[in-house]
Design an enzyme around this catalytic site. Structure first.
Site, mmCIF file in Angstrom:
data_model
loop_
_atom_site.group_PDB
_atom_site.id
_atom_site.type_symbol
_atom_site.label_atom_id
_atom_site.label_comp_id
_atom_site.label_asym_id
_atom_site.label_seq_id
_atom_site.Cartn_x
_atom_site.Cartn_y
_atom_site.Cartn_z
ATOM 1 N N LEU A 38 0.730 -1.067 -0.200
ATOM 2 C CA LEU A 38 -0.003 -0.003 -0.193
ATOM 3 C C LEU A 38 1.041 1.321 0.009
ATOM 4 O O LEU A 38 1.921 1.250 0.727
ATOM 5 C CB LEU A 38 -0.889 -0.030 1.253
ATOM 6 C CG LEU A 38 -1.936 -1.042 1.028
ATOM 7 C CD1 LEU A 38 -2.688 -1.522 2.419
ATOM 8 C CD2 LEU A 38 -3.074 -0.517 0.366
ATOM 9 N N HIS A 54 2.131 -11.490 9.204
ATOM 10 C CA HIS A 54 3.111 -11.811 8.310
ATOM 11 C C HIS A 54 3.876 -13.239 8.778
ATOM 12 O O HIS A 54 4.173 -13.603 9.966
ATOM 13 C CB HIS A 54 4.461 -10.904 8.133
ATOM 14 C CG HIS A 54 5.473 -11.144 7.095
ATOM 15 N ND1 HIS A 54 5.396 -11.005 6.064
ATOM 16 C CD2 HIS A 54 6.584 -11.817 7.414
ATOM 17 C CE1 HIS A 54 6.525 -11.603 5.211
ATOM 18 N NE2 HIS A 54 7.482 -11.950 6.234
ATOM 19 N N ASP A 89 4.083 0.348 8.423
ATOM 20 C CA ASP A 89 4.708 1.623 8.355
ATOM 21 C C ASP A 89 5.169 1.859 6.831
ATOM 22 O O ASP A 89 4.606 0.990 6.033
ATOM 23 C CB ASP A 89 5.926 1.975 9.063
ATOM 24 C CG ASP A 89 7.158 0.807 8.793
ATOM 25 O OD1 ASP A 89 7.063 0.332 7.767
ATOM 26 O OD2 ASP A 89 8.111 1.071 9.657
#
Ligand code: GRF
Length: 196
Positions: free
Chosen positions: A92, A108, A140
């Site tokens: 993103l 993850h 982040d």
């Protein structure tokens, strides 16, 4: 009650674990909507639980930025307290991340910072590791680099195939994400504090 939007791209087994947890009236969170970048198989779980779904396909836009802004508007329409990337396989753009940060978390299949990226399970096997695991972290601007919220480790059985190992990891991921959501909802895990 913590309100959540979940974004997926695949089979949605982690989404399903969250839907089942939230189905318990004693669980302190609810799922407002599920989004995807494609007609993912996992959207059927949302339908089964009567949760609205939306699909925003990158191919329909001229740029990643335009796509992600429309995806963001769909997420923000529901005004969630938390957004979970549960097997959402697109990176993103910064604008999307900063609009939601720190209330955007990702799952993850490795013990980050080891093996970031789309082939974490394969990479852990190729590296000859004897253990791997699952991580939930704040998103982040990097790929799988944000502050770690929780991890769980498992041993890698000698000779196990990538698909079998990924299934084992997904089993621990499902309980880990439910635990993390419950801790955020109960104020035991503070995302703003952990983001700094
Ligand atoms: C999980 O292993 C997650 O960590 C990774 O993609 C997988 C999604 O699995 N990002 P599922 O779609 O929830 O079954």
């Amino acid at each position: 009650m913590l309100s959540i939007v979940v974004l997926i791209s695949g089979s949605g087994s982690n989404l399903r674990a969250l839907l089942e947890a939230c189905d318990n009236p004693l669980f302190p969170a609810k799922i407002l909507a599920v989004g995807s970048d494609k007609a993912a198989a996992g959207l059927s779980h949302a339908e089964e639980f009567g949760v609205p779904a939306f699909v925003v396909e990158p191919e329909l836009f001229d740029s990643r930025e335009q796509w992600s802004q429309v995806l963001l508007r769909n997420v923000q329409y529901h005004n969630p307290d938390l957004v979970i990337l549960a097997g959402f396989m697109k990176v993103l753009p910064e604008g999307f991340v900063s609009a939601l940060s720190p209330k955007l978390i990702n799952m993850h299949p490795s013990l980050l910072p080891a093996f970031p990226g789309a082939h974490a399970v394969r990479d852990a096997l190729s590296a000859g590791e004897s253990t791997t695991g699952a991580t939930v972290h704040i998103v982040d601007s990097g790929v799988d680099t944000g502050p770690v919220l929780a991890q769980r480790e498992i041993a890698i059985a000698p000779g196990i195939a990538e698909s079998g190992l990924h299934e084992q990891i997904k089993t621990i991921e499902r309980s880990l994400i439910v635990e993390v959501v419950s801790q955020i909802a109960e104020g035991k895990l503070n995302l703003s504090e952990r983001a700094n």
